[in-house]
Design an enzyme around this catalytic site. Sequence first.
Site, PDB file in Angstrom:
ATOM      1  N   HIS A 450       0.832  -1.209   0.000  1.00  0.00           N
ATOM      2  CA  HIS A 450       0.000   0.000   0.000  1.00  0.00           C
ATOM      3  C   HIS A 450       0.871   1.266   0.000  1.00  0.00           C
ATOM      4  O   HIS A 450       1.958   1.248  -0.537  1.00  0.00           O
ATOM      5  CB  HIS A 450      -0.994  -0.038   1.161  1.00  0.00           C
ATOM      6  CG  HIS A 450      -1.771  -1.318   1.207  1.00  0.00           C
ATOM      7  ND1 HIS A 450      -2.830  -1.577   0.376  1.00  0.00           N
ATOM      8  CD2 HIS A 450      -1.595  -2.462   1.937  1.00  0.00           C
ATOM      9  CE1 HIS A 450      -3.300  -2.785   0.602  1.00  0.00           C
ATOM     10  NE2 HIS A 450      -2.556  -3.362   1.538  1.00  0.00           N
ATOM     11  N   GLU A 464      -2.414   0.205   8.014  1.00  0.00           N
ATOM     12  CA  GLU A 464      -1.494  -0.814   7.530  1.00  0.00           C
ATOM     13  C   GLU A 464      -0.228  -0.207   6.937  1.00  0.00           C
ATOM     14  O   GLU A 464       0.881  -0.701   7.165  1.00  0.00           O
ATOM     15  CB  GLU A 464      -2.187  -1.686   6.484  1.00  0.00           C
ATOM     16  CG  GLU A 464      -1.310  -2.795   5.928  1.00  0.00           C
ATOM     17  CD  GLU A 464      -2.026  -3.664   4.920  1.00  0.00           C
ATOM     18  OE1 GLU A 464      -1.383  -4.597   4.386  1.00  0.00           O
ATOM     19  OE2 GLU A 464      -3.214  -3.416   4.649  1.00  0.00           O
ATOM     20  N   HIS A 517       2.775  -7.087   4.695  1.00  0.00           N
ATOM     21  CA  HIS A 517       1.433  -6.530   4.892  1.00  0.00           C
ATOM     22  C   HIS A 517       0.975  -6.736   6.331  1.00  0.00           C
ATOM     23  O   HIS A 517       1.596  -7.453   7.108  1.00  0.00           O
ATOM     24  CB  HIS A 517       0.437  -7.214   3.944  1.00  0.00           C
ATOM     25  CG  HIS A 517       0.640  -6.872   2.510  1.00  0.00           C
ATOM     26  ND1 HIS A 517      -0.189  -6.020   1.812  1.00  0.00           N
ATOM     27  CD2 HIS A 517       1.591  -7.265   1.620  1.00  0.00           C
ATOM     28  CE1 HIS A 517       0.232  -5.903   0.573  1.00  0.00           C
ATOM     29  NE2 HIS A 517       1.323  -6.652   0.421  1.00  0.00           N
ATOM     30  N   GLU A 581       1.780 -11.654   6.024  1.00  0.00           N
ATOM     31  CA  GLU A 581       0.796 -10.907   6.812  1.00  0.00           C
ATOM     32  C   GLU A 581       1.253 -10.951   8.264  1.00  0.00           C
ATOM     33  O   GLU A 581       1.269 -12.001   8.889  1.00  0.00           O
ATOM     34  CB  GLU A 581      -0.596 -11.528   6.659  1.00  0.00           C
ATOM     35  CG  GLU A 581      -1.176 -11.453   5.253  1.00  0.00           C
ATOM     36  CD  GLU A 581      -1.750 -10.080   4.925  1.00  0.00           C
ATOM     37  OE1 GLU A 581      -1.590  -9.157   5.732  1.00  0.00           O
ATOM     38  OE2 GLU A 581      -2.372  -9.948   3.843  1.00  0.00           O
TER      39      GLU A 581
END
Length: 616
Positions: A450, A464, A517, A581
């Site tokens: 992102h 995030e 992430h 993650e």
Amino acid sequence: MVSKIRLLALSMLGVLVFSLPAEAARLLRWRFNPAQNRLEFTTDGQIQPRAQLIFDPTRIIVDLPGTRLGRAMVKEAVGNGISSYRIGQFDAQTTRIVVELEPGYTLDPRQVSVRGLSRTDWILELPRPQLNTAGSAGDAVSITTAPAQPTPVIQKPPVVAATPMVSAPTQVTEVRKTPDGLFVRTQGKVPKVKLRRSRDLKTIEVEISEAALGGGAIPVPPAVPELGIQQVILAQKSEKPPVVRLSLKVPEKAPDWRAAASNAGGIVLLPKSRPEPTQANAASQSQAVSAAGSATVPTLEGVVIDRGRNQLLMQVDQPVRYSARADGGEYVLTLSPAKLAVGAREPQIYVGDRVRRVKLTQQGPQSVEVRITPSTGVSIDSVQILNLKLLALPLQRQGAIAVTPPLGTQPPTNFPVFGSTPAIQALPGATDIDLPSLNRRAVIVIDPGHGGPDPGAVGNGLRETDIVLDVSRQVTAFLQQQGVEVVMTRNGEYDLDLQPRVDIAERANATAFVSIHANAISLARPEVNGAESYYYGGGGQELARQIHQSILQSVDIRDRGLRQARFYVIKRTSMPAALIETGFITGAEDHRKLADPVFRTRMARAIARGILRYLQ
């Protein structure tokens, strides 16, 4: 009251590109991107969405046949004219996504589209909802506009149809027209090329050995009349051995052609009436095509000292080729072709800086020299490509360890991250995980997910993008300590799409790619916590396994497993790739941990250790 329903066929919302999978896919992740007013979702297998627009109340329904959710219904509030979106299992074989507008709002159905980025990555794009002023007072859900006429939403470029993936060291991903000829984009090893002309003189055949067509549809111009090319045909000539053939249909009296492969990834094709291609101008052509077809000379816009991370940063306006050499006690970086921006100046040097002088010189019309004199006891490491427009030169003093500060200690900046930052101290817990040494050269691309207008998952006061940028910077620092060359896809808060992240990894010829992430689910599901590690195929499984095991051994977090998935960045990269993650922002346990700088440092060091174990 009987609802007034109007259906809008998918032909008005999107174009079906892919067929249904043979087995049920799983909806892996989704999020609403408020900056672009769109819902993004990803599955682990190819899907064929069906969409409809229903009024009273106004809502968009996207059905995913052959897809399972594997959890209870999820509902999230949105705002700005959109009440919420919800995702649930409509029937045993169909997952349903519903985006519902707030009462009194409507939208133009002609501006709604369902668009596939790949077989597994999709976007539901929405116009900004508008207040419905057509209805009578109190009749906020009434719609008086007739359904729009069907119009294609996606204008598909000419492509080579998707074919089963063939294993080969070189992947052909695109054929593009350039001002002088053609450019064939490749990934992986430098392509091996043979060019010949048919006996009837009507076909120029370019054979690329040890090569295969890349996955998905491949853009190819159907013809290039201005260069005398009547038709362009790209095909997999054979699978064993893997050979790709590019055929150019030309008139008998058309000139012959030449070809040159580029170390930067690609093949330049020029007619003999043009200057003969060389390795140098082939690489230059590759960089020019990578910069969205720009024909302008790259410009060095500025050089600054990043004192917080002990590096010299150079900003350019597009990808640039460079070479480096030592000249006595100085380090000389040459950018070519390139030019200095008007008003570009050397950085201000202060007592205690790790450089004594930086001099910028325009060496002729096509070359810029950056000459650096380091301070005593300081060495200059190899150039790092932080992103397509930012280069870094680490300034290393023996024994120094750079660790990124906790979230919130750095002033918010836009791209690029220029200017000084506070001195960085090692965080508690940063040194209690052993890092194995590395005795070979390796280039690792670290990809913080992102960024910029896309914050990623948001919840419990966390974003995030903030978490993963901090973790990624620390992973980079730990790897560099062990002698690993690291390239970050971004090193600040700015927007970066998925394909440019892949391009950075390919251009760096990376040994491995790791995307970092933080996860999220509904705030109504705080019991969902834990780390997940994903791979697509090949060496990615072992890379993800090593990282995942290292995290579980070193970090207090639940285990949600090692999984295979088709995320864009790990599917499209040619080197081993993993997506990590680091925990759930929405989790009752994880959100407190992710907010803790000590936890983030332990997570970063665990990821770095897993990468180093894989490299061993």
